[in-house]
Design a protein around this motif. Structure first.
Motif, mmCIF file in Angstrom:
data_model
loop_
_atom_site.group_PDB
_atom_site.id
_atom_site.type_symbol
_atom_site.label_atom_id
_atom_site.label_comp_id
_atom_site.label_asym_id
_atom_site.label_seq_id
_atom_site.Cartn_x
_atom_site.Cartn_y
_atom_site.Cartn_z
ATOM 1 N N LEU A 242 0.847 -1.192 0.000
ATOM 2 C CA LEU A 242 0.000 0.000 0.000
ATOM 3 C C LEU A 242 0.882 1.242 0.000
ATOM 4 C CD1 LEU A 242 -2.820 -0.568 2.670
ATOM 5 C CD2 LEU A 242 -3.150 -0.206 0.219
ATOM 6 N N PRO A 243 0.505 2.268 -0.768
ATOM 7 C CA PRO A 243 1.214 3.541 -0.643
ATOM 8 C C PRO A 243 1.048 4.084 0.773
ATOM 9 C CG PRO A 243 -0.157 3.510 -2.607
ATOM 10 C CD PRO A 243 -0.542 2.305 -1.805
ATOM 11 N N ALA A 244 2.089 4.694 1.289
ATOM 12 C CA ALA A 244 2.047 5.233 2.644
ATOM 13 C C ALA A 244 2.716 6.592 2.678
ATOM 14 C CB ALA A 244 2.736 4.282 3.616
ATOM 15 N N GLN A 245 2.167 7.450 3.510
ATOM 16 C CA GLN A 245 2.771 8.741 3.782
ATOM 17 C C GLN A 245 3.279 8.727 5.208
ATOM 18 O OE1 GLN A 245 0.059 12.028 3.497
ATOM 19 N NE2 GLN A 245 1.642 13.594 3.675
ATOM 20 N N VAL A 246 4.494 9.216 5.436
ATOM 21 C CA VAL A 246 5.080 9.253 6.773
ATOM 22 C C VAL A 246 5.345 10.704 7.136
ATOM 23 C CG1 VAL A 246 6.945 8.446 8.261
ATOM 24 C CG2 VAL A 246 6.140 7.001 6.380
ATOM 25 N N ILE A 247 4.725 11.146 8.225
ATOM 26 C CA ILE A 247 4.847 12.532 8.668
ATOM 27 C C ILE A 247 5.265 12.551 10.130
ATOM 28 C CG2 ILE A 247 3.108 13.316 7.008
ATOM 29 C CD1 ILE A 247 1.103 13.487 9.326
ATOM 30 N N PRO A 248 5.764 13.690 10.630
ATOM 31 C CA PRO A 248 6.094 13.781 12.061
ATOM 32 C C PRO A 248 4.823 13.663 12.905
ATOM 33 C CG PRO A 248 7.163 15.536 10.808
ATOM 34 C CD PRO A 248 6.175 14.893 9.890
ATOM 35 N N HIS A 249 4.913 12.943 14.003
ATOM 36 C CA HIS A 249 3.772 12.820 14.902
ATOM 37 C C HIS A 249 3.492 14.180 15.534
ATOM 38 C CE1 HIS A 249 1.166 11.441 18.124
ATOM 39 N NE2 HIS A 249 1.134 10.250 17.571
ATOM 40 N N PRO A 250 2.244 14.645 15.518
ATOM 41 C CA PRO A 250 1.963 15.983 16.037
ATOM 42 C C PRO A 250 2.162 16.133 17.537
ATOM 43 C CG PRO A 250 -0.077 14.831 15.509
ATOM 44 C CD PRO A 250 1.040 13.992 14.963
ATOM 45 N N GLN A 252 4.320 13.833 19.472
ATOM 46 C CA GLN A 252 5.516 13.171 19.972
ATOM 47 C C GLN A 252 6.695 13.477 19.061
ATOM 48 O OE1 GLN A 252 3.937 9.065 20.228
ATOM 49 N NE2 GLN A 252 4.240 9.216 22.427
ATOM 50 N N ALA A 253 7.610 14.258 19.569
ATOM 51 C CA ALA A 253 8.777 14.643 18.782
ATOM 52 C C ALA A 253 9.591 13.419 18.391
ATOM 53 C CB ALA A 253 9.642 15.604 19.596
ATOM 54 N N ASP A 254 10.097 13.416 17.177
ATOM 55 C CA ASP A 254 10.961 12.361 16.636
ATOM 56 C C ASP A 254 10.247 11.033 16.400
ATOM 57 O OD1 ASP A 254 13.204 14.055 16.649
ATOM 58 O OD2 ASP A 254 13.614 13.572 18.744
ATOM 59 N N THR A 255 8.910 11.016 16.522
ATOM 60 C CA THR A 255 8.159 9.795 16.253
ATOM 61 C C THR A 255 7.434 9.932 14.926
ATOM 62 O OG1 THR A 255 7.808 9.351 18.599
ATOM 63 C CG2 THR A 255 6.317 8.276 17.064
ATOM 64 N N PRO A 256 7.639 8.998 13.996
ATOM 65 C CA PRO A 256 6.930 9.080 12.717
ATOM 66 C C PRO A 256 5.472 8.650 12.868
ATOM 67 C CG PRO A 256 8.280 7.107 12.768
ATOM 68 C CD PRO A 256 8.571 7.851 14.045
ATOM 69 N N LEU A 257 4.611 9.224 12.048
ATOM 70 C CA LEU A 257 3.198 8.848 11.987
ATOM 71 C C LEU A 257 2.932 8.351 10.558
ATOM 72 C CD1 LEU A 257 0.366 8.824 13.357
ATOM 73 C CD2 LEU A 257 0.029 11.112 12.395
ATOM 74 N N VAL A 258 2.411 7.138 10.458
ATOM 75 C CA VAL A 258 2.197 6.508 9.153
ATOM 76 C C VAL A 258 0.730 6.630 8.756
ATOM 77 C CG1 VAL A 258 2.290 4.343 7.852
ATOM 78 C CG2 VAL A 258 4.079 4.881 9.524
ATOM 79 N N LEU A 259 0.523 7.106 7.547
ATOM 80 C CA LEU A 259 -0.832 7.208 6.987
ATOM 81 C C LEU A 259 -0.878 6.354 5.722
ATOM 82 C CD1 LEU A 259 -1.230 11.098 7.257
ATOM 83 C CD2 LEU A 259 -2.026 9.381 8.897
ATOM 84 N N PHE A 260 -1.622 5.268 5.778
ATOM 85 C CA PHE A 260 -1.751 4.394 4.609
ATOM 86 C C PHE A 260 -2.845 4.918 3.688
ATOM 87 C CE2 PHE A 260 0.228 1.208 7.450
ATOM 88 C CZ PHE A 260 1.227 0.775 6.605
ATOM 89 N N ALA A 261 -2.730 4.554 2.408
ATOM 90 C CA ALA A 261 -3.772 4.903 1.439
ATOM 91 C C ALA A 261 -5.105 4.351 1.902
ATOM 92 C CB ALA A 261 -3.401 4.348 0.073
ATOM 93 N N SER A 262 -6.172 5.119 1.684
ATOM 94 C CA SER A 262 -7.496 4.719 2.165
ATOM 95 C C SER A 262 -8.217 3.766 1.216
ATOM 96 C CB SER A 262 -8.358 5.961 2.385
ATOM 97 O OG SER A 262 -8.488 6.702 1.176
ATOM 98 N N ARG A 263 -7.627 3.516 0.050
ATOM 99 C CA ARG A 263 -8.226 2.607 -0.911
ATOM 100 C C ARG A 263 -7.201 1.644 -1.456
ATOM 101 N NH1 ARG A 263 -12.286 5.946 -4.958
ATOM 102 N NH2 ARG A 263 -13.722 6.754 -3.363
ATOM 103 N N VAL A 264 -7.667 0.438 -1.759
ATOM 104 C CA VAL A 264 -6.823 -0.545 -2.431
ATOM 105 C C VAL A 264 -7.285 -0.642 -3.875
ATOM 106 C CG1 VAL A 264 -6.109 -2.958 -2.497
ATOM 107 C CG2 VAL A 264 -6.516 -1.844 -0.298
ATOM 108 N N GLU A 265 -6.349 -0.448 -4.798
ATOM 109 C CA GLU A 265 -6.701 -0.485 -6.205
ATOM 110 C C GLU A 265 -7.052 -1.925 -6.614
ATOM 111 O OE1 GLU A 265 -7.091 2.092 -8.100
ATOM 112 O OE2 GLU A 265 -6.429 3.487 -6.518
ATOM 113 N N ALA A 266 -8.132 -2.052 -7.399
ATOM 114 C CA ALA A 266 -8.554 -3.384 -7.849
ATOM 115 C C ALA A 266 -7.567 -3.936 -8.868
ATOM 116 C CB ALA A 266 -9.939 -3.287 -8.467
#
Length: 266
Positions: A242-250, A252-266
């Motif tokens: 799955l495509p994922a976006q990794v951003i700083p946790h709002p 917790q400093a130095d902790t990544p926050l992972v956001l996966f794509a909300s859809r799976v392509e058929a």
């Protein structure tokens, strides 16, 4: 310490782990992540001595793990499986006290102190007068967590290296108790110098609570290191597809926050 070098494992004809190297360090939490079938449970079972390694080296304090007896291993590592089963209608305190079995007859006062401590850490004190089989799945999980905590702590007076191994311990818990369980593991690790291995599915919980992470796919390690080093978009897409976006946790400093794509392509 527990150290694996180029570890391999097979179940029947199928290779489930290959070329795995890691060290479980006292006071630190290692989180193991991966999709279903990646080999996470097989890795935990191999490190626990429950299934044999078929290649590489696996040592506990410089001695081959397979050279330890079952009783010796029970005094050095505690394991919480994915679905702990208990068909006997015991009281909660009796179930928790099972964690002391590998250590013979502990003094009653020490056992009672340990039971009270681990019930509090597992947020299970309120359950202590109930019967185990009358509890919900999440409540039973908290009681089983208290049991393995007691097994982990019972020999700390001997100042031995100890390992706590938990396989998807948060799976049946609500968000509050997920956090409390991981908080309890982290506290025991830091206060008692316990090495901890956690198999988790929630990458963000793992990022928040684990010192190091290992990403597995098809029995092989994709990445191992700090959460920031391991949880990259490239690694996550390789493992989870799955495509994922990794951003700083709002929060917790130095902790990544992972956001996966909300859809799976058929």
């Amino acid at each position: 310490m527990l150290h694996a070098e180029s570890l391999a494992c097979a179940r029947g004809e199928r290779v489930v782990l290959r070329d795995i190297s890691l060290t479980l360090t006292p006071g630190k939490l290692l989180g193991v992540l991966g999709a279903n079938g990646a080999g996470k449970t097989s890795l935990l079972a191999t490190l626990a001595g429950e299934i044999p390694a078929h290649g590489g080296s696996l040592q506990l304090d410089g001695r081959a793990l397979h050279a330890y007896s079952t009783a010796e291993l029970a005094r050095r590592r505690a394991v919480l499986p994915q679905s702990p089963s208990l068909s006997f209608d015991l009281g909660v305190r009796e179930v928790v006290a099972m964690g002391a079995y590998p250590f013979g007859n502990l003094p009653a006062s020490r056992l009672e102190t340990l039971i009270a401590r681990v019930l509090a850490l597992a947020d299970a004190t309120v359950l202590s007068t109930r019967r185990y089989l009358a509890l919900s799945g999440g409540e039973q999980q908290r009681v089983q967590f208290a049991r393995v905590l007691l097994q982990t702590l019972a020999a700390r007076a001997e100042d031995e290296y100890r390992v706590l191994m938990l396989d998807e311990p948060t799976a049946s818990l609500d968000p509050r108790h997920q956090v409390q369980l991981l908080q309890g593991v982290a506290r025991i690790a830091r206060e008692e110098g316990v090495a901890s291995l956690l198999v988790l599915h929630d990458v963000n919980l793992a990022a928040q609570w684990c010192d190091r992470l290992m990403l597995l796919t098809r029995g092989a390690c994709v990445a191992q290191g700090t959460p920031r080093e391991v949880l990259t978009p490239e690694n996550l897409e390789t493992v989870y597809g799955l495509p994922a976006q990794v951003i700083p946790h709002p929060a917790q400093a130095d902790t990544p926050l992972v956001l996966f794509a909300s859809r799976v392509e058929a």
